[in-house]
Structures are given as C-alpha cells and as structure tokens.
Design an enzyme around this catalytic site. Sequence first.
Site, PDB file in Angstrom:
ATOM      1  N   LYS A 116      -0.263 -33.178  40.654  1.00  0.00           N
ATOM      2  CA  LYS A 116      -0.330 -32.392  39.420  1.00  0.00           C
ATOM      3  C   LYS A 116      -1.120 -31.126  39.709  1.00  0.00           C
ATOM      4  O   LYS A 116      -1.950 -31.103  40.625  1.00  0.00           O
ATOM      5  CB  LYS A 116      -1.039 -33.192  38.311  1.00  0.00           C
ATOM      6  CG  LYS A 116      -0.696 -32.746  36.910  1.00  0.00           C
ATOM      7  CD  LYS A 116       0.570 -33.384  36.366  1.00  0.00           C
ATOM      8  CE  LYS A 116       0.868 -32.960  34.975  1.00  0.00           C
ATOM      9  NZ  LYS A 116       1.941 -33.758  34.369  1.00  0.00           N
TER      10      LYS A 116
HETATM   11  P1  NAD Z   1       4.109 -28.024  25.234  1.00  0.00           P
HETATM   12  O1  NAD Z   1       3.088 -27.036  25.568  1.00  0.00           O
HETATM   13  O2  NAD Z   1       5.548 -27.618  25.307  1.00  0.00           O
HETATM   14  O3  NAD Z   1       3.851 -28.592  23.748  1.00  0.00           O
HETATM   15  C1  NAD Z   1       2.630 -29.108  23.331  1.00  0.00           C
HETATM   16  C2  NAD Z   1       2.690 -29.346  21.841  1.00  0.00           C
HETATM   17  O4  NAD Z   1       1.491 -29.999  21.431  1.00  0.00           O
HETATM   18  C3  NAD Z   1       2.793 -28.061  21.007  1.00  0.00           C
HETATM   19  O5  NAD Z   1       3.664 -28.282  19.915  1.00  0.00           O
HETATM   20  C4  NAD Z   1       1.362 -27.865  20.513  1.00  0.00           C
HETATM   21  O6  NAD Z   1       1.314 -27.154  19.286  1.00  0.00           O
HETATM   22  C5  NAD Z   1       0.920 -29.304  20.333  1.00  0.00           C
HETATM   23  N1  NAD Z   1      -0.541 -29.453  20.361  1.00  0.00           N
HETATM   24  C6  NAD Z   1      -1.403 -28.937  21.274  1.00  0.00           C
HETATM   25  N2  NAD Z   1      -2.666 -29.273  20.939  1.00  0.00           N
HETATM   26  C7  NAD Z   1      -2.590 -30.017  19.823  1.00  0.00           C
HETATM   27  C8  NAD Z   1      -3.541 -30.648  18.988  1.00  0.00           C
HETATM   28  N3  NAD Z   1      -4.847 -30.583  19.262  1.00  0.00           N
HETATM   29  N4  NAD Z   1      -3.089 -31.338  17.906  1.00  0.00           N
HETATM   30  C9  NAD Z   1      -1.787 -31.404  17.611  1.00  0.00           C
HETATM   31  N5  NAD Z   1      -0.821 -30.823  18.368  1.00  0.00           N
HETATM   32  C10 NAD Z   1      -1.234 -30.136  19.442  1.00  0.00           C
HETATM   33  O7  NAD Z   1       3.828 -29.310  26.162  1.00  0.00           O
HETATM   34  P2  NAD Z   1       4.838 -30.439  26.602  1.00  0.00           P
HETATM   35  O8  NAD Z   1       5.465 -30.033  27.894  1.00  0.00           O
HETATM   36  O9  NAD Z   1       5.698 -30.834  25.439  1.00  0.00           O
HETATM   37  O10 NAD Z   1       3.839 -31.616  26.958  1.00  0.00           O
HETATM   38  C11 NAD Z   1       3.267 -32.459  25.958  1.00  0.00           C
HETATM   39  C12 NAD Z   1       2.729 -33.706  26.614  1.00  0.00           C
HETATM   40  O11 NAD Z   1       3.788 -34.385  27.296  1.00  0.00           O
HETATM   41  C13 NAD Z   1       1.655 -33.472  27.682  1.00  0.00           C
HETATM   42  O12 NAD Z   1       0.765 -34.579  27.670  1.00  0.00           O
HETATM   43  C14 NAD Z   1       2.449 -33.478  28.983  1.00  0.00           C
HETATM   44  O13 NAD Z   1       1.648 -33.803  30.100  1.00  0.00           O
HETATM   45  C15 NAD Z   1       3.451 -34.558  28.666  1.00  0.00           C
HETATM   46  N6  NAD Z   1       4.669 -34.538  29.463  1.00  0.00           N
HETATM   47  C16 NAD Z   1       5.453 -33.434  29.526  1.00  0.00           C
HETATM   48  C17 NAD Z   1       6.622 -33.475  30.255  1.00  0.00           C
HETATM   49  C18 NAD Z   1       7.591 -32.328  30.281  1.00  0.00           C
HETATM   50  O14 NAD Z   1       8.708 -32.497  30.803  1.00  0.00           O
HETATM   51  N7  NAD Z   1       7.275 -31.184  29.723  1.00  0.00           N
HETATM   52  C19 NAD Z   1       6.975 -34.626  30.970  1.00  0.00           C
HETATM   53  C20 NAD Z   1       6.147 -35.738  30.889  1.00  0.00           C
HETATM   54  C21 NAD Z   1       4.992 -35.683  30.128  1.00  0.00           C
END
Ligand code: NAD
Length: 427
Positions: A116
Amino acid sequence: MSTKQLPSYLHNDSVGPWAVFLEQVDRVVPHLGRLAAWADTLRRPKRCLIVDVPIHMDDGSIHHFEGYRVQHNASRGPGKGGVRYHPEVTLSEVMALAGWMTVKNAALNLPYGGAKGGIRVDPKSLSAGELERLTRRYTSEIGIVIGPDKDIPAPDVNTNDKVMAWMMDTYSMNVGATSTGVVTGKPISMGGSLGRRDATGRGCYVVAREAMKRLGMEFAGARVAIQGFGNVGNAAARVFHEQGAKIVAVQDVAGTIYNPAGIDPFRLTDFLADGRVTLRDFPGAEPIGNEAFWTLDCDVLLPAALENQITTANAGAIRARLVVEGANGPTTPQAEDILLARGTVVLPDVLANAGGVTVSYFEWVQNSSSFFWTENDINGRLDRALSDAFRTIWEVALEKNIPLRTAAFVVACSRVLEARALRGLYP
Ligand code: NAD
C-alpha cells in the site's frame, strides 16, 4: 513471539489501524497449526519506504510532502495495493492497509503479496498542476521498489484513473519503455480494464447476496445504509439499487441523508456532479444528523469511507443484521465483538471489498498478454471469484465456529505462511 517484543515503530500506536491489524493476527494464530511458527512474518512488514516529495507550488514556493510505500509481504507474488492521498495518512496506517492487502489477495487466491502507499496531503487544496507534479515526483521516488513484477499500485482514497495515468507515464519514462502493467485502475484507453471502476462496489453486492441467501434474508427490498459515496460507496449503491435493494441512507464527508422510501443513487450521482452542491442539498431525501446514521432501522449497513467508523461508541446501536465492510478497517475489534454478540453478521473488508483488487488482477493479466476481455466476461469472472471465496470462508467459519473475519484470516494466512514455509529463508 508476542507483539511486545517487536521494534518500536511496529507498535507505536495502541489504537490505530496497525494495532487493529496486529490484534486480528493474534486472533488467527491459534487456528494456524504448524504454520503458527511463521506468524511473525505477518507482524513485520517486509519493507517500508518513506520518501520526501518536494514540488513547485503554483505561487513559486517549494513544498515538501511525506510519502510512503509499504510492502507487507511478497511470499505469494509481487506487492499489490492502492495509493491514498489524505491529510492524515501515516506510516502505521499504510502498514495496516498493506497488511490487509496481503490477507485480501490471499483470501481471493490472487498471485500477489500485499502493499500500500500514500501521501500525507489534502489533494483538494492542490491545483491540477500541483497534483500532477506531486504524483510524478512520488512515483519517481518509489520507482526503486515498484514495477509490474515487483509491486503494482492502484487507486485508493482520493486517487483515481487520472492519477494512475500519471503514475504509469512517469514510471515508463523513467525505465525507458511503456509499462502498462505497473499500475492498475488505469483509463480504459491506455490499458485499463472494463468493469474496474465499479468492481469494488459490485463485489460488495456479490458477497452480500451470498450471505443473505444463507441467512434467509430477502434481497429485493432490503434496506441499505451506505457511508461514503466515492469509488466504492457510489458503485455499491448503484449495483444494490439495480438488483432490487433500497438505499435508505447515504453519508459522506458533508453530511447524512435519509429516505425510508429509497434514494435513487443514479439521481444522487447526477445531482452531485454539479460540484456546487453537497449531499445534504439533495431533494430526494431528508438531511439527518451524522450520529443518527448508525442507529437507522435498516437490513444492511455498508461502511465505505474510512477506518475506525464502527466503534464501541456506536456498535451497540446498530440495527442492521448484516454489515458489509466496503472500506478497509471500518470496524474496531472491540466493536466487532459487540456486533457479533448481538447476532450481527460482519462481512470482513478482506472479502467484502476484494472486488477491486480482483479486477485489478484481471487488468494486470490483460496487460501482460495485450488481449482484452469483455465487460460481461469480467463481471462473470468477478462474481465467480468472490462467490467461491465467500463459500470457502463461510464453510471454515461454520466448521471452526469462528467469526467470518477470523475465518478469512485462517484461509488467507494459511496460504501466505504455507508459501513462506515452502520458500524457506534466504540465505
Ligand atoms: P473515495 O475517496 O472515492 O470516497 C470516500 C468517500 O468517503 C467519499 O464519499 C467521502 O465523502 C466519504 N468520507 C470521507 N470521510 C468521511 C467521514 N469522516 N464521514 C463520512 N464519510 C466520509 O474512496 P474510495 O476509493 O471509495 O475508498 C473508500 C474505502 O474503501 C477506503 O477505506 C478504501 O481503502 C476502501 N477500498 C477502496 C477500493 C477501491 O477500489 N477504490 C478497494 C478496496 C477498498
């Protein structure tokens, strides 16, 4: 060896995500049999790189950012895991995220270790040019450890296909040859895979569907509350909605909205595309307080934002029968104990959000053969991979009478440590 004997940087925060990861490892060790002798492999990241990322800002000043790339394990193959841009990124957070990638990749039987990366930055405070210079300098700095056969980054919080395009280009310029397979989650026009954008959210749907079948829960009309409306939450909302579930609440960084009759995620996406509005302005739902989100009457709760969201402070109030961890590390171990004691089923992150890395793997395979698959083919393969992993983990949980997270760790850590034991120590 107990975690107390580890080097100080490995347990310097007692409540953060790395401490959570270590506790999860401790919980799996009694189930590993002879492989438990190798368990310290999981408690120590293979390699942690901290880099200085200086860039010219638009106003002529020079600003230094701190970047990280952690390769937690490489026993089963090259490192694989996303890159996060966030003002609160720390080394210990990236170590935990890398550890979860090791477990996730092995749980899905993908031929990868775990890695990561991240930069401690608020990307919203940067111009497009500053963001590009930051990405390119970071890529050059971590260039000594990444590569299609060494470690393959991908998008995570606040990074996307555009950032991956810059990373791919920078790496390619530095090595003197176009290398599409150095990152996944790229734009389709430069070697990205169909289906990658929605893969993590689609995967959340597949494992929720499989769990609900076994729990006797009806999918059609199931009430779903989603925290986060980004890459993961948005795609999950659309796929759950298309498959007949009802999105009753959405929370993002700007607030929380609720509509017991259902929120149309396509309309919400179009609404937010305007950029001048926030979630709370959406006319198709009522704004509610952020704390009320956790106590809503719903069937499925899908945290898809950040770590440590379900804690001892709110776990006791959660009414959902099923928690699907779209985010990494959204539930603390103590909160999970509370949920399990109340009969809530928790689909752990290492399974529930593995759809993204699974299609990243498909992208990497397509890049290495320069032969591209159809979206139907990809979605079908994704569904099979996740359903199979779900079945294996569900059966281990039943057989050993352990929570699904521990079962996922048993399946995954056994694969990782078996490879470690077979490879032996060099020299
Ligand atoms: P992103 O940046 O696209 O979206 C994050 C979302 O969370 C946004 O809507 C934001 O407004 C919201 N957010 C942030 N802080 C917040 C808070 N304090 N309270 C409420 N909402 C809040 O990120 P993402 O890629 O969707 O990733 C989200 C999670 O999923 C992370 O933990 C990431 O590690 C995990 N993840 C992502 C992927 C991927 O393919 N993108 C894959 C596996 C896991």
